[in-house]
Design a protein around this motif. Structure first.
Motif, short mmCIF file in Angstrom:
data_model
loop_
_atom_site.label_atom_id
_atom_site.label_comp_id
_atom_site.label_asym_id
_atom_site.label_seq_id
_atom_site.Cartn_x
_atom_site.Cartn_y
_atom_site.Cartn_z
N GLU A 28 -0.27 -2.15 4.92
CA GLU A 28 1.19 -2.05 4.98
C GLU A 28 1.80 -2.01 3.59
OE1 GLU A 28 2.39 -5.31 7.44
OE2 GLU A 28 1.98 -4.22 9.31
N GLY A 29 1.23 -2.76 2.66
CA GLY A 29 1.73 -2.73 1.28
C GLY A 29 1.50 -1.37 0.64
N TYR A 30 0.34 -0.80 0.88
CA TYR A 30 0.04 0.52 0.32
C TYR A 30 0.94 1.59 0.93
CZ TYR A 30 -2.32 4.97 -0.32
OH TYR A 30 -2.59 6.29 -0.59
N LEU A 31 1.14 1.55 2.24
CA LEU A 31 1.99 2.56 2.89
C LEU A 31 3.44 2.45 2.42
CD1 LEU A 31 0.65 2.51 6.58
CD2 LEU A 31 0.06 4.08 4.73
N ALA A 32 3.85 1.23 2.06
CA ALA A 32 5.24 1.03 1.62
C ALA A 32 5.45 1.47 0.17
CB ALA A 32 5.64 -0.43 1.77
N THR A 35 0.90 2.35 -3.85
CA THR A 35 0.08 1.83 -4.93
C THR A 35 -0.90 0.79 -4.38
OG1 THR A 35 1.72 0.11 -5.42
CG2 THR A 35 1.89 2.19 -6.65
N PRO A 36 -2.02 0.57 -5.08
CA PRO A 36 -2.99 -0.44 -4.63
C PRO A 36 -2.35 -1.83 -4.57
CG PRO A 36 -3.96 0.99 -6.30
CD PRO A 36 -2.50 1.31 -6.27
N VAL A 37 -2.88 -2.66 -3.70
CA VAL A 37 -2.36 -4.02 -3.49
C VAL A 37 -3.38 -5.01 -4.03
CG1 VAL A 37 -1.58 -5.71 -1.79
CG2 VAL A 37 -1.07 -3.27 -1.46
N GLY A 38 -2.93 -5.89 -4.92
CA GLY A 38 -3.83 -6.85 -5.54
C GLY A 38 -3.79 -8.22 -4.88
N SER A 39 -4.73 -9.07 -5.29
CA SER A 39 -4.84 -10.40 -4.69
C SER A 39 -3.62 -11.26 -4.99
CB SER A 39 -6.11 -11.09 -5.18
OG SER A 39 -6.12 -11.17 -6.59
N LYS A 40 -3.00 -11.08 -6.16
CA LYS A 40 -1.82 -11.86 -6.50
C LYS A 40 -0.67 -11.57 -5.54
CE LYS A 40 -2.72 -12.57 -11.43
NZ LYS A 40 -2.22 -12.35 -12.81
N ALA A 41 -0.49 -10.29 -5.23
CA ALA A 41 0.58 -9.92 -4.29
C ALA A 41 0.30 -10.48 -2.91
CB ALA A 41 0.72 -8.40 -4.22
N LEU A 42 -0.98 -10.53 -2.51
CA LEU A 42 -1.33 -11.05 -1.19
C LEU A 42 -1.15 -12.56 -1.11
CD1 LEU A 42 -4.55 -8.92 -0.61
CD2 LEU A 42 -2.37 -8.66 0.59
N GLY A 46 5.28 -14.22 1.63
CA GLY A 46 5.01 -13.29 2.72
C GLY A 46 3.55 -12.93 2.86
N GLY A 47 2.70 -13.47 2.01
CA GLY A 47 1.27 -13.18 2.06
C GLY A 47 0.50 -14.20 2.88
N VAL A 48 -0.74 -14.49 2.45
CA VAL A 48 -1.59 -15.43 3.18
C VAL A 48 -1.71 -16.71 2.36
CG1 VAL A 48 -2.89 -13.70 4.45
CG2 VAL A 48 -3.62 -14.32 2.15
N ASN A 49 -1.96 -17.79 3.06
CA ASN A 49 -2.05 -19.11 2.41
C ASN A 49 -3.49 -19.36 1.98
OD1 ASN A 49 -1.35 -21.64 1.48
ND2 ASN A 49 -1.54 -22.60 3.51
N LEU A 50 -3.93 -18.57 0.99
CA LEU A 50 -5.28 -18.70 0.46
C LEU A 50 -5.23 -18.56 -1.05
CD1 LEU A 50 -7.28 -16.39 2.92
CD2 LEU A 50 -7.41 -18.89 2.84
N SER A 51 -6.25 -19.05 -1.70
CA SER A 51 -6.32 -18.88 -3.15
C SER A 51 -6.66 -17.43 -3.47
CB SER A 51 -7.40 -19.80 -3.72
OG SER A 51 -8.68 -19.38 -3.28
N SER A 52 -6.36 -17.05 -4.71
CA SER A 52 -6.68 -15.68 -5.13
C SER A 52 -8.17 -15.43 -5.05
CB SER A 52 -6.18 -15.44 -6.56
OG SER A 52 -4.77 -15.47 -6.61
N PRO A 71 -9.48 1.82 -6.77
CA PRO A 71 -9.48 2.99 -7.64
C PRO A 71 -9.94 2.68 -9.06
CG PRO A 71 -7.24 2.24 -7.20
CD PRO A 71 -8.14 1.46 -6.30
N HIS A 72 -9.71 1.45 -9.53
CA HIS A 72 -10.15 1.02 -10.86
C HIS A 72 -10.67 -0.41 -10.74
CE1 HIS A 72 -8.14 4.56 -12.36
NE2 HIS A 72 -7.01 4.16 -11.80
N THR A 73 -11.48 -0.81 -11.69
CA THR A 73 -12.11 -2.13 -11.64
C THR A 73 -11.07 -3.25 -11.57
OG1 THR A 73 -13.94 -1.28 -12.93
CG2 THR A 73 -13.74 -3.66 -12.77
N SER A 74 -10.02 -3.13 -12.36
CA SER A 74 -9.02 -4.21 -12.43
C SER A 74 -7.86 -4.01 -11.46
CB SER A 74 -8.48 -4.30 -13.86
OG SER A 74 -7.88 -3.06 -14.23
N ALA A 75 -7.87 -2.90 -10.74
CA ALA A 75 -6.75 -2.61 -9.85
C ALA A 75 -6.91 -3.32 -8.52
CB ALA A 75 -6.64 -1.10 -9.62
N GLY A 76 -5.88 -3.26 -7.71
CA GLY A 76 -5.97 -3.81 -6.37
C GLY A 76 -6.71 -2.85 -5.45
N ARG A 77 -6.56 -3.10 -4.15
CA ARG A 77 -7.25 -2.26 -3.16
C ARG A 77 -6.25 -1.37 -2.42
NH1 ARG A 77 -10.52 -6.09 -5.21
NH2 ARG A 77 -12.68 -6.00 -4.45
#
Length: 353
Positions: A28-32, A35-42, A46-52, A71-77
C-alpha cells in the motif's frame, strides 16, 4: 462490490499474520508513493508495533518468498509482480466508487449524442479518474449499405467506393478478373444500390447468393463475381479492424517512466499497435468479472512494466459488446481503479441497452 477474476499465484501458506500485515503495508505504501518502503516507515505512526530489526527480518523473509524486492542494498522494499498479484487476489479490499466518481461517470455517459461520442468520453473520463490511459473497445459495427460504386483503375483493378446508411464513405481497391466484359462494373454497382441497399453486409451476401442460386438474379456470372468481391472487401476489413479508443497516454509518462527512455519507447510503441491492444482486451470479453493483468502477465506490456484493468460491458440481453479498461504503471491504485472500471462497464451496458 465488483468480482475479480483471479490469476494464478504462488501458494504462500507460510505467511504469518505479522508477515501479512507488513507485506500489506509495504504494498500500500508503494502504490501510494511509487517509492520503496523502508523499515523505519513501517515502524512509524500507522505501522506495526515491532522493532526495526524484527521488521527487517520479516522483510527478508518476504523477499525470499519472491514477494518483495530491494532495488538497492540500502533502500526499502517494493512488491514484485508476484507480490502485486498476491495482494490483488488475496489482500486488497475493493470498495464501491465514491459518490463523486459515480456522478461523474453517469453524467458523462448521459450526455446527448451518438454512442461513439459517449464511448470516447468514457475513455477520457477513465483516464482522468485513474491517472492512467483510458481504453474502450467499441462493439464492431454492422454497417448497412446505401450504395457501392465500382470505378475502374486499370485493366485488373477497380476502386470500390462504399457508402453506408450512416453516410460513412470508405474506399477499397478490388482485384478484377481477367477479360471482364464491358459494362460489368456498372451492372454490379447498380445491382448493389438497387437490390442490396439497407441490408447489412452479411444480409446482402446471403440475399445475393439466394437470388443467384434460385435463378432470380439478372446478373451474369462476371457481375455476380464483382458484387461478391465488393462485399467481401468491406466485410473482411470491418471484421479485422480493431475499433479501439485510447485516451490519456500522456498520463503514463510519469517520472519513473521518463527516467527510463527505453520503457517509454516500448510503452508508446505498444499503444500504437491498436490490434495488439484490442487482442489483449479481447481476453476480458469472456470473463465473468474484471480482469487484472500485471506487468509480464500480458506479453504486450511486459517490457514497459504496465498493468491493465479491463471489464466487459454487456447489452440488456447479456451479450458482451465491448470492453472498457485502464492501462497504467504496475503501481496503479488497484483498489480504487477496479471498482471504477467495473461501475463504468455496468453504466455503459445500461446505455447501450
Amino acid at each position: 462490490m465488483p468480482k475479480l477474476q483471479a490469476m494464478s499465484t504462488p501458494p504462500i501458506t507460510e505467511l504469518t499474520t505479522r508477515a501479512r500485515e507488513i507485506f500489506r503495508l509495504v504494498v500500500e505504501g508503494y502504490l501510494a508513493t511509487g517509492t520503496p518502503v523502508g523499515s523505519k516507515a513501517l515502524a512509524g505512526p500507522g505501522g506495526v508495533n515491532l522493532s526495526s530489526a524484527s521488521i527487517r527480518s520479516v522483510l527478508a523473509d518476504l523477499e525470499a518468498y519472491g514477494l518483495l524486492a530491494a532495488p538497492h542494498t540500502s533502500a526499502g522494499r517494493l512488491p514484485t509482480e508476484a507480490g502485486l498479484r498476491l495482494f490483488v487476489d488475496g489482500i486488497m479490499q475493493v470498495a464501491e466508487p465514491t459518490a463523486e466518481e459515480r456522478a461523474a461517470i453517469e453524467s458523462r455517459l448521459s450526455a446527448p449524442g451518438p454512442i461513439e461520442v459517449a464511448l470516447e468520453a468514457t475513455s477520457v473520463l477513465l483516464s482522468n479518474l485513474s491517472s492512467g490511459a483510458g481504453v474502450v473497445m467499441v462493439p464492431k459495427r454492422e454497417p448497412r449499405l446505401r450504395q457501392l460504386q465500382l470505378v475502374p483503375l486499370g485493366p485488373n483493378k477497380a476502386l470500390a467506393v462504399l457508402v453506408g446508411d450512416d453516410g460513412a464513405v470508405e474506399n477499397r481497391v478490388v482485384e478484377l478478373p481477367a477479360r471482364l466484359p464491358s459494362g460489368a462494373l456498372e451492372e454490379a454497382s447498380n445491382y448493389i444500390s438497387a437490390r442490396l441497399a439497407g441490408r447489412t453486409l452479411e444480409e446482402a451476401s446471403r440475399f445475393m447468393q439466394a437470388e443467384v442460386s434460385s435463378g432470380r438474379s439478372a446478373l451474369d456470372a462476371a457481375s455476380s463475381d464483382l458484387v461478391e468481391r465488393g462485399l467481401a472487401a468491406w466485410s473482411e476489413d470491418a471484421m479485422q479492424r480493431p475499433v479501439l479508443i485510447v485516451r490519456g497516454q500522456a498520463n503514463l509518462l510519469d517520472e519513473a517512466a521518463i527516467s527510463d527512455l527505453e520503457r517509454v519507447r516500448s510503452l508508446l510503441d505498444d499503444l500504437e499497435n491498436k490490434q495488439s491492444v484490442a487482442d489483449l482486451l479481447d481476453m476480458a470479453r469472456e470473463a465473468d468479472a474484471t480482469r487484472i493483468f500485471i506487468g509480464s502477465e500480458n506479453r504486450l506490456f511486459a517490457l514497459s512494466g504496465s498493468s491493465v484493468i479491463a471489464s466487459p460491458y454487456r447489452d440488456r440481453e447479456g451479450r458482451v459488446v465491448g470492453v472498457v479498461g485502464v492501462i497504467g504503471p504496475t503501481r496503479l491504485n488497484y483498489a480504487r481503479v477496479v471498482p471504477m472500471v467495473d461501475f463504468t462497464a455496468q453504466s455503459l451496458g445500461k446505455l447501450i441497452g
